[in-house]
Motif scaffolding. Structure first.
Motif, mmCIF file in Angstrom:
data_model
loop_
_atom_site.group_PDB
_atom_site.id
_atom_site.type_symbol
_atom_site.label_atom_id
_atom_site.label_comp_id
_atom_site.label_asym_id
_atom_site.label_seq_id
_atom_site.Cartn_x
_atom_site.Cartn_y
_atom_site.Cartn_z
ATOM 1 N N TRP A 1 0.835 -1.201 0.000
ATOM 2 C CA TRP A 1 0.000 0.000 0.000
ATOM 3 C C TRP A 1 0.877 1.261 0.000
ATOM 4 C CZ3 TRP A 1 -4.437 1.842 -1.310
ATOM 5 C CH2 TRP A 1 -4.860 3.058 -0.819
ATOM 6 N N GLU A 2 1.917 1.265 0.807
ATOM 7 C CA GLU A 2 2.807 2.424 0.867
ATOM 8 C C GLU A 2 3.508 2.651 -0.471
ATOM 9 O OE1 GLU A 2 5.259 1.638 4.276
ATOM 10 O OE2 GLU A 2 3.636 2.118 5.674
ATOM 11 N N PHE A 3 3.908 1.585 -1.137
ATOM 12 C CA PHE A 3 4.501 1.720 -2.462
ATOM 13 C C PHE A 3 3.482 2.310 -3.430
ATOM 14 C CE2 PHE A 3 5.301 0.346 -6.766
ATOM 15 C CZ PHE A 3 6.643 0.652 -6.939
ATOM 16 N N PHE A 4 2.267 1.805 -3.374
ATOM 17 C CA PHE A 4 1.204 2.291 -4.261
ATOM 18 C C PHE A 4 0.963 3.783 -4.041
ATOM 19 C CE2 PHE A 4 -3.362 3.065 -5.005
ATOM 20 C CZ PHE A 4 -3.428 2.750 -6.350
ATOM 21 N N ILE A 5 0.854 4.207 -2.802
ATOM 22 C CA ILE A 5 0.609 5.611 -2.475
ATOM 23 C C ILE A 5 1.781 6.492 -2.917
ATOM 24 C CG2 ILE A 5 0.331 7.229 -0.538
ATOM 25 C CD1 ILE A 5 -2.195 5.666 -1.346
ATOM 26 N N MET A 6 3.001 5.988 -2.801
ATOM 27 C CA MET A 6 4.173 6.748 -3.241
ATOM 28 C C MET A 6 4.048 7.141 -4.712
ATOM 29 S SD MET A 6 8.072 5.490 -3.973
ATOM 30 C CE MET A 6 7.430 4.464 -5.251
ATOM 31 N N ASN A 7 3.350 6.352 -5.479
ATOM 32 C CA ASN A 7 3.231 6.613 -6.905
ATOM 33 C C ASN A 7 2.403 7.851 -7.219
ATOM 34 O OD1 ASN A 7 4.524 4.503 -8.873
ATOM 35 N ND2 ASN A 7 4.062 3.507 -6.927
ATOM 36 N N ARG A 8 1.628 8.329 -6.273
ATOM 37 C CA ARG A 8 0.950 9.615 -6.444
ATOM 38 C C ARG A 8 2.015 10.699 -6.621
ATOM 39 N NH1 ARG A 8 -1.349 11.122 -1.178
ATOM 40 N NH2 ARG A 8 0.861 11.412 -0.830
ATOM 41 N N ASN A 9 3.058 10.646 -5.802
ATOM 42 C CA ASN A 9 4.149 11.616 -5.896
ATOM 43 C C ASN A 9 4.918 11.474 -7.211
ATOM 44 O OD1 ASN A 9 3.412 12.453 -3.320
ATOM 45 N ND2 ASN A 9 4.875 11.076 -2.352
ATOM 46 N N ILE A 10 5.053 10.250 -7.686
ATOM 47 C CA ILE A 10 5.704 10.014 -8.977
ATOM 48 C C ILE A 10 4.897 10.717 -10.075
ATOM 49 C CG2 ILE A 10 6.389 8.270 -10.680
ATOM 50 C CD1 ILE A 10 8.057 8.027 -8.167
ATOM 51 N N GLY A 11 3.601 10.563 -10.038
ATOM 52 C CA GLY A 11 2.737 11.192 -11.047
ATOM 53 C C GLY A 11 2.825 12.706 -11.012
ATOM 54 N N ILE A 12 2.822 13.266 -9.814
ATOM 55 C CA ILE A 12 2.952 14.718 -9.678
ATOM 56 C C ILE A 12 4.300 15.174 -10.228
ATOM 57 C CG2 ILE A 12 3.152 16.609 -8.005
ATOM 58 C CD1 ILE A 12 1.095 15.021 -6.274
ATOM 59 N N LEU A 13 5.357 14.441 -9.894
ATOM 60 C CA LEU A 13 6.693 14.787 -10.372
ATOM 61 C C LEU A 13 6.748 14.752 -11.897
ATOM 62 C CD1 LEU A 13 9.715 15.383 -9.999
ATOM 63 C CD2 LEU A 13 10.054 12.918 -9.669
ATOM 64 N N ILE A 14 6.216 13.701 -12.495
ATOM 65 C CA ILE A 14 6.251 13.589 -13.963
ATOM 66 C C ILE A 14 5.460 14.718 -14.608
ATOM 67 C CG2 ILE A 14 5.545 12.172 -15.934
ATOM 68 C CD1 ILE A 14 6.337 9.716 -14.216
ATOM 69 N N LEU A 15 4.306 15.044 -14.060
ATOM 70 C CA LEU A 15 3.521 16.164 -14.593
ATOM 71 C C LEU A 15 4.316 17.462 -14.514
ATOM 72 C CD1 LEU A 15 0.922 17.464 -15.666
ATOM 73 C CD2 LEU A 15 0.157 17.645 -13.293
ATOM 74 N N LEU A 16 4.935 17.713 -13.372
ATOM 75 C CA LEU A 16 5.708 18.947 -13.203
ATOM 76 C C LEU A 16 6.901 19.014 -14.154
ATOM 77 C CD1 LEU A 16 5.643 19.422 -9.321
ATOM 78 C CD2 LEU A 16 4.412 20.747 -11.064
ATOM 79 N N VAL A 17 7.605 17.905 -14.330
ATOM 80 C CA VAL A 17 8.777 17.951 -15.214
ATOM 81 C C VAL A 17 8.366 18.096 -16.676
ATOM 82 C CG1 VAL A 17 10.280 16.745 -13.605
ATOM 83 C CG2 VAL A 17 9.195 15.457 -15.436
ATOM 84 N N ILE A 18 7.193 17.621 -17.030
ATOM 85 C CA ILE A 18 6.698 17.839 -18.401
ATOM 86 C C ILE A 18 6.412 19.334 -18.596
ATOM 87 C CG2 ILE A 18 4.751 17.479 -19.961
ATOM 88 C CD1 ILE A 18 4.662 14.566 -18.901
ATOM 89 N N ILE A 19 5.758 19.942 -17.613
ATOM 90 C CA ILE A 19 5.431 21.366 -17.725
ATOM 91 C C ILE A 19 6.696 22.218 -17.675
ATOM 92 C CG2 ILE A 19 4.269 23.295 -16.578
ATOM 93 C CD1 ILE A 19 2.159 21.173 -15.629
ATOM 94 N N ILE A 20 7.528 21.992 -16.667
ATOM 95 C CA ILE A 20 8.739 22.800 -16.489
ATOM 96 C C ILE A 20 9.766 22.503 -17.583
ATOM 97 C CG2 ILE A 20 10.712 23.207 -14.948
ATOM 98 C CD1 ILE A 20 8.729 22.644 -12.614
ATOM 99 N N GLY A 21 9.849 21.240 -17.999
ATOM 100 C CA GLY A 21 10.848 20.841 -18.985
ATOM 101 C C GLY A 21 10.664 21.484 -20.331
ATOM 102 N N LYS A 22 9.490 21.972 -20.601
ATOM 103 C CA LYS A 22 9.259 22.652 -21.889
ATOM 104 C C LYS A 22 9.905 24.035 -21.883
ATOM 105 C CE LYS A 22 7.695 22.209 -25.905
ATOM 106 N NZ LYS A 22 8.465 21.376 -26.798
ATOM 107 N N PHE A 23 10.135 24.570 -20.701
ATOM 108 C CA PHE A 23 10.664 25.932 -20.590
ATOM 109 C C PHE A 23 12.106 25.985 -20.074
ATOM 110 C CE2 PHE A 23 6.061 26.032 -19.915
ATOM 111 C CZ PHE A 23 5.701 26.736 -21.049
ATOM 112 N N LEU A 24 12.542 24.945 -19.358
ATOM 113 C CA LEU A 24 13.889 24.954 -18.780
ATOM 114 C C LEU A 24 14.677 23.763 -19.265
ATOM 115 C CD1 LEU A 24 13.002 25.962 -15.119
ATOM 116 C CD2 LEU A 24 13.904 27.430 -16.909
#
Length: 134
Positions: free
Chosen positions: A111-134
């Motif tokens: 369960w803890e591993f599964f929940i950690m993946n929420r943070n993975i998803g947020i990180l990937i979304l942020l790097v897609i957005i930020i990576g287009k500009f930086l």
């Protein structure tokens, strides 16, 4: 369709990103399935946890590698900046670290591993957005 409409062309990027998403889903969903593998066995559910069995970690490590390669190819195709590549590498590293410590026979650990993946998803979304500009 959204990518091609916005970009005016169809490149490798959306396909590679889609492949990365499939790999990521296979990882977190398989670990999640280990929470109730005994119940699955009793009622005859054919989960990936039961199908992969003792090979789960090796298979999930391979999916993580494929995810990383897919994210890399998506980034190259979309001309992303360095922050995208660093963030993608960090996301895959987080998954690999999680896989190294998860106990497949402990539902709480899964369960803890599964929940950690929420943070993975947020990180990937942020790097897609930020990576287009930086």
């Amino acid at each position: 369709m959204g990518f091609s409409a916005a970009a005016g062309t169809l490149t490798l990027a959306p396909f590679a990103l889609y492949a990365a998403g499939i790999c990521w889903t296979m990882i977190y969903d398989t670990i999640y399935a280990h929470q109730d593998k005994e119940d699955d066995r009793k009622v005859g559910v054919k989960s990936t946890a039961l199908h992969f069995g003792d090979r789960t970690m090796a298979i999930c490590n391979n999916f993580t590698t494929a995810m990383g390669i897919s994210l890399f190819l998506a980034g190259l195709s979309a001309n992303m900046g360095a922050s995208y590549f660093l963030g993608s590498f960090f996301a895959c590293s987080m998954i690999l670290k999680g896989l190294s410590v998860v106990n497949l026979d402990n539902p709480r650990s899964c369960w803890e591993f599964f929940i950690m993946n929420r943070n993975i998803g947020i990180l990937i979304l942020l790097v897609i957005i930020i990576g287009k500009f930086l």
